[in-house]
Design an enzyme around this catalytic site. Structure first.
Site, PDB file in Angstrom:
ATOM      1  N   TYR A  96       0.792  -1.236   0.000  1.00  0.00           N
ATOM      2  CA  TYR A  96       0.000   0.000   0.000  1.00  0.00           C
ATOM      3  C   TYR A  96       0.827   1.289   0.000  1.00  0.00           C
ATOM      4  CZ  TYR A  96      -3.702  -3.319   1.121  1.00  0.00           C
ATOM      5  OH  TYR A  96      -4.583  -4.366   1.089  1.00  0.00           O
ATOM      6  N   ASN A 140     -12.345   4.688  -2.185  1.00  0.00           N
ATOM      7  CA  ASN A 140     -11.646   3.417  -2.019  1.00  0.00           C
ATOM      8  C   ASN A 140     -12.425   2.683  -0.923  1.00  0.00           C
ATOM      9  OD1 ASN A 140     -10.095   1.220  -1.459  1.00  0.00           O
ATOM     10  ND2 ASN A 140      -8.141   2.322  -1.439  1.00  0.00           N
ATOM     11  N   HIS A 174     -15.515  -5.865  -2.014  1.00  0.00           N
ATOM     12  CA  HIS A 174     -15.764  -7.238  -2.462  1.00  0.00           C
ATOM     13  C   HIS A 174     -17.016  -7.856  -1.839  1.00  0.00           C
ATOM     14  CE1 HIS A 174     -11.731  -6.337  -3.668  1.00  0.00           C
ATOM     15  NE2 HIS A 174     -11.328  -6.261  -2.400  1.00  0.00           N
ATOM     16  N   ASP A 200     -25.672   0.063  -2.999  1.00  0.00           N
ATOM     17  CA  ASP A 200     -27.025   0.626  -3.011  1.00  0.00           C
ATOM     18  C   ASP A 200     -27.029   2.083  -2.528  1.00  0.00           C
ATOM     19  OD1 ASP A 200     -28.005  -1.768  -3.931  1.00  0.00           O
ATOM     20  OD2 ASP A 200     -28.740  -2.456  -1.977  1.00  0.00           O
ATOM     21  N   HIS A 254      -8.314   1.841  -6.112  1.00  0.00           N
ATOM     22  CA  HIS A 254      -7.572   0.910  -5.249  1.00  0.00           C
ATOM     23  C   HIS A 254      -6.088   1.191  -5.380  1.00  0.00           C
ATOM     24  CE1 HIS A 254     -11.158  -1.354  -4.427  1.00  0.00           C
ATOM     25  NE2 HIS A 254     -11.433  -1.276  -5.717  1.00  0.00           N
TER      26      HIS A 254
HETATM   27  O1  CA2 Z   1      -5.785  -1.811  -2.855  1.00  0.00           O
HETATM   28  C1  CA2 Z   1      -6.665  -1.223  -2.220  1.00  0.00           C
HETATM   29  O2  CA2 Z   1      -6.737   0.002  -2.162  1.00  0.00           O
HETATM   30  C2  CA2 Z   1      -7.703  -2.034  -1.424  1.00  0.00           C
HETATM   31  O3  CA2 Z   1      -8.949  -1.367  -1.541  1.00  0.00           O
HETATM   32  C3  CA2 Z   1      -7.218  -2.038   0.006  1.00  0.00           C
HETATM   33  C4  CA2 Z   1      -8.072  -2.912   0.927  1.00  0.00           C
HETATM   34  C5  CA2 Z   1      -8.253  -4.302   0.336  1.00  0.00           C
HETATM   35  O4  CA2 Z   1      -9.149  -5.060   1.148  1.00  0.00           O
HETATM   36  C6  CA2 Z   1      -8.790  -4.249  -1.082  1.00  0.00           C
HETATM   37  O5  CA2 Z   1      -8.880  -5.569  -1.573  1.00  0.00           O
HETATM   38  C7  CA2 Z   1      -7.860  -3.440  -1.964  1.00  0.00           C
HETATM   39  C8  CA2 Z   1      -7.419  -3.065   2.301  1.00  0.00           C
HETATM   40  C9  CA2 Z   1      -7.155  -1.771   3.000  1.00  0.00           C
HETATM   41  C10 CA2 Z   1      -6.291  -2.063   4.179  1.00  0.00           C
HETATM   42  O6  CA2 Z   1      -5.300  -1.067   4.253  1.00  0.00           O
HETATM   43  C11 CA2 Z   1      -4.227  -1.303   5.043  1.00  0.00           C
HETATM   44  C12 CA2 Z   1      -3.230  -0.353   5.012  1.00  0.00           C
HETATM   45  C13 CA2 Z   1      -2.105  -0.525   5.756  1.00  0.00           C
HETATM   46  C14 CA2 Z   1      -1.962  -1.628   6.566  1.00  0.00           C
HETATM   47  C15 CA2 Z   1      -2.961  -2.570   6.617  1.00  0.00           C
HETATM   48  C16 CA2 Z   1      -4.098  -2.401   5.869  1.00  0.00           C
END
Ligand code: CA2
Length: 159
Positions: free
Chosen positions: A34, A86, A92, A99, A112
């Protein structure tokens, strides 16, 4: 939950950037997936982009599906004209978030940080994507910037 608002001219529709569950952890963990920027860093950059264009900017993060939905319901009254979202893991799973966005009929782009199609199969499906104007996935923080730039053009063409 965190919300921030930057003020600009009143009747100009604003851009709302919504951040879903766990995105408050950005910059603290999993930088290989991320990136290193915190949510505050991202919001500051987007605020700068919108301020330069004279468009009000609002951002909001919550770990709660219901709180996000309530915020979306109030977006039209707040003068929001475009949403960049986001939805995090709710992407998912959440028919309810889908909605809510349909219910307020605001144009939106789904963003994302990671490429959801290059990850686990359960991340390949989005409950929102077919309702979005577009989806940006895998471009990191730049994805939010491109989405906001697109929203600025969209609002400018509409005015
Ligand atoms: O890639 C993305 O932006 C996601 O939306 C991020 C979500 C994930 O469930 C999606 O599949 C894709 C997860 C966000 C969690 O963010 C974190 C950031 C730092 C440390 C842990 C989690």
């Amino acid at each position: 939950m965190t919300a921030s608002k930057s003020s600009a001219a009143s009747s100009v529709p604003s851009i709302l950037v919504l951040h879903g569950p766990n995105l408050n952890l950005l910059g603290t963990r999993e930088p290989t997936i991320y990136g290193h920027d915190s949510l505050a860093d991202i919001n500051a950059r987007l605020d700068g982009l919108t301020q330069a264009a004279g468009v009000p900017f609002l951002s909001f993060q919550s770990n709660s599906e219901g709180v996000l939905i309530d915020f979306i319901h109030t977006a039209p009254q707040k003068g929001v004209g475009f949403v960049v979202i986001n939805p995090g893991g709710l992407t998912h799973t959440s028919v309810a978030l889908r909605d809510a966005l349909s219910g307020v009929a605001l144009p939106f782009i789904e963003v994302h940080l990671s490429n959801i199609h290059a990850r686990e199969p359960f991340r390949h499906r989005s409950m929102l994507a077919d309702q979005a104007i577009g989806v940006i996935t895998g471009l990191g923080v730049r994805g939010y910037e491109f989405a906001v730039m697109w929203a600025l053009e969209f609002l400018q063409k509409r005015s």
